[in-house]
Design an enzyme around this catalytic site. Structure first.
Site, PDB file in Angstrom:
ATOM      1  N   LEU A   1     -19.638   2.195  35.344  1.00  0.00           N
ATOM      2  CA  LEU A   1     -21.049   2.340  34.991  1.00  0.00           C
ATOM      3  C   LEU A   1     -21.685   0.962  35.113  1.00  0.00           C
ATOM      4  O   LEU A   1     -21.060  -0.052  34.774  1.00  0.00           O
ATOM      5  CB  LEU A   1     -21.223   2.855  33.556  1.00  0.00           C
ATOM      6  CG  LEU A   1     -20.753   4.282  33.245  1.00  0.00           C
ATOM      7  CD1 LEU A   1     -21.001   4.595  31.771  1.00  0.00           C
ATOM      8  CD2 LEU A   1     -21.456   5.304  34.131  1.00  0.00           C
ATOM      9  N   ASP A   2     -22.925   0.903  35.593  1.00  0.00           N
ATOM     10  CA  ASP A   2     -23.634  -0.373  35.654  1.00  0.00           C
ATOM     11  C   ASP A   2     -23.725  -0.985  34.264  1.00  0.00           C
ATOM     12  O   ASP A   2     -23.691  -0.283  33.249  1.00  0.00           O
ATOM     13  CB  ASP A   2     -25.054  -0.168  36.199  1.00  0.00           C
ATOM     14  CG  ASP A   2     -25.055   0.247  37.663  1.00  0.00           C
ATOM     15  OD1 ASP A   2     -24.069  -0.010  38.357  1.00  0.00           O
ATOM     16  OD2 ASP A   2     -26.061   0.855  38.087  1.00  0.00           O
ATOM     17  N   ARG A   3     -23.869  -2.304  34.211  1.00  0.00           N
ATOM     18  CA  ARG A   3     -23.952  -3.017  32.931  1.00  0.00           C
ATOM     19  C   ARG A   3     -24.994  -2.383  31.999  1.00  0.00           C
ATOM     20  O   ARG A   3     -24.741  -2.179  30.809  1.00  0.00           O
ATOM     21  CB  ARG A   3     -24.321  -4.481  33.169  1.00  0.00           C
ATOM     22  CG  ARG A   3     -24.435  -5.297  31.876  1.00  0.00           C
ATOM     23  CD  ARG A   3     -25.328  -6.525  32.052  1.00  0.00           C
ATOM     24  NE  ARG A   3     -24.740  -7.512  32.924  1.00  0.00           N
ATOM     25  CZ  ARG A   3     -24.089  -8.592  32.491  1.00  0.00           C
ATOM     26  NH1 ARG A   3     -23.939  -8.806  31.199  1.00  0.00           N
ATOM     27  NH2 ARG A   3     -23.602  -9.452  33.353  1.00  0.00           N
TER      28      ARG A   3
ATOM     29  N   ARG B   1     -30.520   5.496  40.761  1.00  0.00           N
ATOM     30  CA  ARG B   1     -31.595   4.505  40.719  1.00  0.00           C
ATOM     31  C   ARG B   1     -32.398   4.517  42.026  1.00  0.00           C
ATOM     32  O   ARG B   1     -33.632   4.462  42.019  1.00  0.00           O
ATOM     33  CB  ARG B   1     -31.010   3.125  40.437  1.00  0.00           C
ATOM     34  CG  ARG B   1     -30.323   3.056  39.077  1.00  0.00           C
ATOM     35  CD  ARG B   1     -29.477   1.805  38.901  1.00  0.00           C
ATOM     36  NE  ARG B   1     -30.284   0.587  38.897  1.00  0.00           N
ATOM     37  CZ  ARG B   1     -29.776  -0.635  38.760  1.00  0.00           C
ATOM     38  NH1 ARG B   1     -28.463  -0.799  38.640  1.00  0.00           N
ATOM     39  NH2 ARG B   1     -30.569  -1.691  38.753  1.00  0.00           N
TER      40      ARG B   1
END
Length: 350
Positions: A185-187, A286
């Protein structure tokens, strides 16, 4: 068997398999826990053993007769174990000086002090920052990650990551234990993610990911009022030299990505979407939200103009998959962040 769990039921210190089963009595999954091997420390011939609270083989105490550093003292005292095994005992909190656990190799000992070796004692788990363990067995660990925590390091040794904290967690029971990244997962994305506890399990999950994962859904807080109640976005994703993903205008140029969404609620400023991935490409949601003119709130990289929520408006809500060993279907669901609901609440009507 299908088990749906709420990640908030886990503790910040991580849920031990036995504790998890008590907290979730309806679970039909098999929690086997970590396998722990117990080692019996040896003794120096003639060394004075004092009273024990378990058995002489489990706890032994020694009185220091001359100044020494702890690790050299232990290497002389424990004659049937190698240097690495003794260092592991230190790291697991199995060595105490005058009743207090000591892990420092160069801890200075003084005459008259008592050094105690407890083969069954393990160091207490540190409080984990930015994550909660919601399921753990012999093969996998499922966590809920907070926004702001890296999944894995980006290159700097001292970065706090989910991977690093979980590695410390599994090594409390055996210094040879490891964790392996299955997906990321992205930060700034929060929610449910999974790690494997062996390379074989990691490869099994990654090689059969499309068949293994039964549901992987997110909630996205996006800018503006989304007019269509549901839709499907399909494009071919490519990456620029600055590591930004984009949809290629040419069919077949890049990696095919498909995202389905459904509107949950909205007002004129923000919309809350339930998002399902048919493919798992980097930054897919995104990019696709930006493509339809509704970038994710807080996502300046992909065109967002608002900073109202103070984070990226993306949350991994549901992860459902076939357990690689038992064959059971495990489903983990995380609540929608309250801020997402707050910012998309419909305007009150008079």
């Amino acid at each position: 068997m299908n088990t749906r769990r709420n990640p908030k039921e886990g503790s910040k210190r991580g849920v031990k398999p036995a504790a998890a089963s008590k907290a979730q009595p309806k679970s039909g999954t098999r929690n086997q826990g970590n396998k722990t091997s117990n080692h019996k420390p040896g003794t120096r011939p003639g060394a004075p053993a004092t009273t024990t609270t378990k058995t002489p083989a489990q706890i032994k105490s020694y009185t220091v007769s001359e100044p020494a550093e702890l690790l050299p003292y232990l290497l002389k005292t424990i004659t049937n174990k190698g240097r690495n095994a003794v260092k592991s005992m230190l790291s697991r909190g199995q060595i105490s000086v005058n009743g207090k656990p000591v892990t420092q190799h160069n801890h200075q000992l003084h005459p008259g002090q008592t050094v105690t070796i407890d083969q069954e004692k393990h160091a207490e788990a540190k409080e984990m920052l930015g994550l909660t363990i919601v399921h753990e067995d012999d093969d996998i660990i499922v966590i809920q990650k907070d926004a702001g925590l890296l999944s894995i390091a980006t290159g700097e040794d001292n970065e706090l990551t989910a991977y690093r904290q979980l590695m410390e967690h599994v090594r409390l029971t055996n210094p040879k234990n490891r964790v392996f990244v299955v997906h990321r997962l992205d930060r700034d994305t929060s929610g449910v993610m999974m790690f494997a506890k062996s390379e074989a399990i990691q490869q099994s999950l990654q090689n059969s990911w499309k068949e293994t994962v039964k549901e992987r859904s997110y909630v996205a807080l996006v800018e503006g009022a989304v007019k269509k109640s549901e839709g499907t976005i399909s494009s071919w994703l490519k990456e620029t030299s600055t590591l930004k993903m984009y949809s290629s205008p040419h069919e077949g140029d890049g990696l095919h990505a498909v995202t389905r969404y459904k509107l949950i609620q909205a007002n004129r400023h923000f919309s809350l979407l339930e998002v399902h991935l048919e493919t798992g490409r980097k930054n897919q949601i995104r990019v696709h939200m930006s493509d339809i003119g509704h970038p994710i709130a807080g996502d300046k990289k992909y065109g967002a103009e608002t900073k109202a929520v103070g984070r990226l408006g993306l949350h991994a809500r549901v992860l459902s998959f076939v357990h690689p060993t038992t064959g059971d279907i495990l489903t983990f669901e995380s609540p929608i962040p309250k801020t997402f609901l707050k910012y998309t609440a419909p305007a009150p009507t008079n």
